[in-house]
Design a protein around this motif. Structure first.
Motif, short mmCIF file in Angstrom:
data_model
loop_
_atom_site.label_atom_id
_atom_site.label_comp_id
_atom_site.label_asym_id
_atom_site.label_seq_id
_atom_site.Cartn_x
_atom_site.Cartn_y
_atom_site.Cartn_z
N LEU A 190 -6.32 7.35 17.71
CA LEU A 190 -5.13 8.12 17.37
C LEU A 190 -5.47 9.60 17.23
O LEU A 190 -4.69 10.47 17.63
N MET A 191 -6.65 9.87 16.68
CA MET A 191 -7.10 11.26 16.55
C MET A 191 -7.20 11.92 17.93
O MET A 191 -6.70 13.03 18.14
N ARG A 192 -7.82 11.23 18.87
CA ARG A 192 -7.97 11.78 20.22
C ARG A 192 -6.60 12.00 20.88
O ARG A 192 -6.38 13.01 21.55
N LEU A 193 -5.70 11.06 20.69
CA LEU A 193 -4.37 11.18 21.29
C LEU A 193 -3.60 12.35 20.68
O LEU A 193 -2.92 13.09 21.39
N ALA A 194 -3.72 12.52 19.37
CA ALA A 194 -3.02 13.63 18.70
C ALA A 194 -3.53 14.98 19.19
O ALA A 194 -2.76 15.91 19.43
N THR A 223 5.48 10.96 10.18
CA THR A 223 4.07 10.81 10.56
C THR A 223 3.64 9.35 10.48
O THR A 223 2.92 8.85 11.36
N LEU A 224 4.05 8.66 9.44
CA LEU A 224 3.70 7.24 9.31
C LEU A 224 4.32 6.44 10.44
O LEU A 224 3.70 5.50 10.97
N LYS A 225 5.52 6.79 10.84
CA LYS A 225 6.16 6.10 11.96
C LYS A 225 5.34 6.27 13.24
O LYS A 225 5.15 5.33 14.01
N ARG A 226 4.85 7.48 13.44
CA ARG A 226 4.03 7.73 14.63
C ARG A 226 2.71 6.96 14.56
O ARG A 226 2.24 6.41 15.56
N LEU A 227 2.12 6.94 13.38
CA LEU A 227 0.87 6.21 13.21
C LEU A 227 1.06 4.73 13.52
O LEU A 227 0.26 4.12 14.25
N LEU A 228 2.11 4.15 12.98
CA LEU A 228 2.37 2.73 13.22
C LEU A 228 2.73 2.48 14.69
O LEU A 228 2.32 1.46 15.27
N ILE A 272 0.85 -1.19 0.00
CA ILE A 272 0.00 0.00 0.00
C ILE A 272 0.88 1.24 0.00
O ILE A 272 1.81 1.36 0.81
N ASP A 273 0.61 2.14 -0.92
CA ASP A 273 1.34 3.40 -0.98
C ASP A 273 0.65 4.42 -0.09
O ASP A 273 -0.54 4.73 -0.27
N VAL A 274 1.38 4.95 0.87
CA VAL A 274 0.85 5.96 1.79
C VAL A 274 1.18 7.33 1.23
O VAL A 274 2.36 7.70 1.13
N ILE A 275 0.15 8.10 0.90
CA ILE A 275 0.38 9.39 0.25
C ILE A 275 -0.11 10.56 1.11
O ILE A 275 0.12 11.72 0.75
N CYS A 317 -2.86 13.92 13.28
CA CYS A 317 -4.31 14.09 13.32
C CYS A 317 -4.91 13.95 11.93
O CYS A 317 -5.96 13.29 11.75
N VAL A 318 -4.28 14.54 10.94
CA VAL A 318 -4.75 14.45 9.55
C VAL A 318 -4.71 13.00 9.06
O VAL A 318 -5.65 12.51 8.44
N ALA A 319 -3.61 12.32 9.35
CA ALA A 319 -3.47 10.92 8.94
C ALA A 319 -4.50 10.04 9.65
O ALA A 319 -5.09 9.14 9.04
N ALA A 320 -4.71 10.30 10.95
CA ALA A 320 -5.69 9.51 11.71
C ALA A 320 -7.09 9.70 11.16
O ALA A 320 -7.88 8.76 11.10
N ASP A 321 -7.40 10.92 10.73
CA ASP A 321 -8.71 11.21 10.15
C ASP A 321 -8.87 10.47 8.82
O ASP A 321 -9.92 9.88 8.55
#
Length: 325
Positions: free
Chosen positions: A159-163, A73-78, A64-67, A148-152
């Motif tokens: 993740l949104m709440r934590l951000a 940010t992806l590191k934080r998401l994971l 999957i390509d994350v754009i 927050c944008v990535a979580a949305d």
């Protein structure tokens, strides 16, 4: 399950991020590949689940390509998906990550220009025009906005709440640094919708630092071009002013109540003082009367003895022969 056991489980899951041995899905972002596990990623994100389970190419290739996110940010998401937390840099040095996320505000920048540096191995001193601890807050704020944008986008409400929580903590607990704050403002308003909590939190930050920001032309120009920004800041200022007025009103009421209590106590003390004065005057009058009787009684009218009077408990005078004066 005890908290200690749960923490142990999360710690164990966190180690999977660094171990591609049992991974079954690859996320690609800005030329970097991340080996992850569908059972963790897809379980927490309907978007990833749909890509892996539907009739999309990703379901076959397992790539999957994350754009919508950069590498940090992806590191934080994971990190959140595996451990339910992530480091926004609030308590750590961000020098290496600032280099890593050089394309953060310009998603069209050439991927090859982004240099990936592992902060744990970076031993180089990074010079800045201003101390890192002052520059840190704007970087931390932007980092949490990106999360927050990535979580949305990937529909990860936890993740949104934590951000949002981390964004609020940084904006209230870290030292405000005005240079570069206009960029943070623009980043928030251009990356989020009108109902995003980040805007409200940022408005409160602007209210707390309104005196210095109003004289900042760069900030005022940025705020003026952002749709709804000045209106929201003005609304926050009015709300803050009303809150302060209400607080002062409550204080005035408290002072009035305290003043009334003090006046009542003063009246009580005045009455007590008047009573004491009356008793003192009565005592002085009684003493004067005793002195007069003693002076008039040179000798007892009954036994004719002189200077033999004494006081009774009822303040009367008696001779040793018990004659009352």
């Amino acid at each position: 399950m005890t908290d200690q056991h749960a923490q142990s489980q999360l710690s164990s899951l966190g180690t999977l991020l660094d171990n591609p041995k049992f991974s079954d899905l690859v996320l690609r972002c800005q030329g970097q590949k991340f080996d992850v596990h569908q059972c963790i990623v897809c379980l927490n994100s309907p978007v990833f689940a749909s890509a892996c389970g539907g009739g999309f190419q990703e379901a076959k290739t397992k790539v999957i390509d994350v754009i919508v996110a950069d590498v940090p940010t992806l590191k934080r998401l994971l990190k959140y998906l595996y451990t339910h937390d992530y480091d926004d840099g609030n308590e750590s040095s961000l020098a290496a990550e600032q280099t890593e996320s050089i394309a953060t505000l310009d998603p069209n920048m050439d991927e090859n220009y982004v240099q990936i540096i592992d902060s744990s191995d970076d031993k180089t001193d990074h010079a800045h025009e201003e101390p890192l601890d002052k520059m840190n807050i704007n970087h931390v704020l932007k980092a949490n906005v990106q999360v927050c944008v990535a979580a949305d986008y990937y529909q990860i409400p936890g993740l949104m709440r934590l951000a949002v929580k981390k964004f609020e903590k940084a904006s209230t607990c870290m030292e405000f640094y005005q240079p570069g704050f206009a960029d943070v403002l623009a980043f928030v308003y251009e990356s989020t919708n009108t109902t995003c909590e980040l805007r409200s939190i940022l408005c409160l930050t602007m209210v707390r630092n309104a005196a210095s920001l109003i004289s900042d032309k760069s900030f005022m120009n940025t705020a003026a071009r952002l749709s709804g920004c000045l209106e929201e800041v003005l609304s926050a200022l009015v709300t803050d002013y009303e809150r302060k007025l209400e607080s002062k009103g409550d204080r005035i009421k408290a002072l009035n109540s305290e003043s009334f209590s003090l006046r009542a106590e003063a009246v009580t003390r005045s009455a007590e003082n008047a009573n004491l004065q009356a008793r003192l005057q009565a005592a002085e009058d009684a003493a004067a009367d005793v002195r007069r009787k003693v002076n008039e009684s040179k000798q007892c009218r009954h036994c004719n003895e002189a200077n033999t009077v004494y006081f009774e408990y009822d303040n009367s005078l008696r001779c040793v022969c018990r004659t009352r004066y």
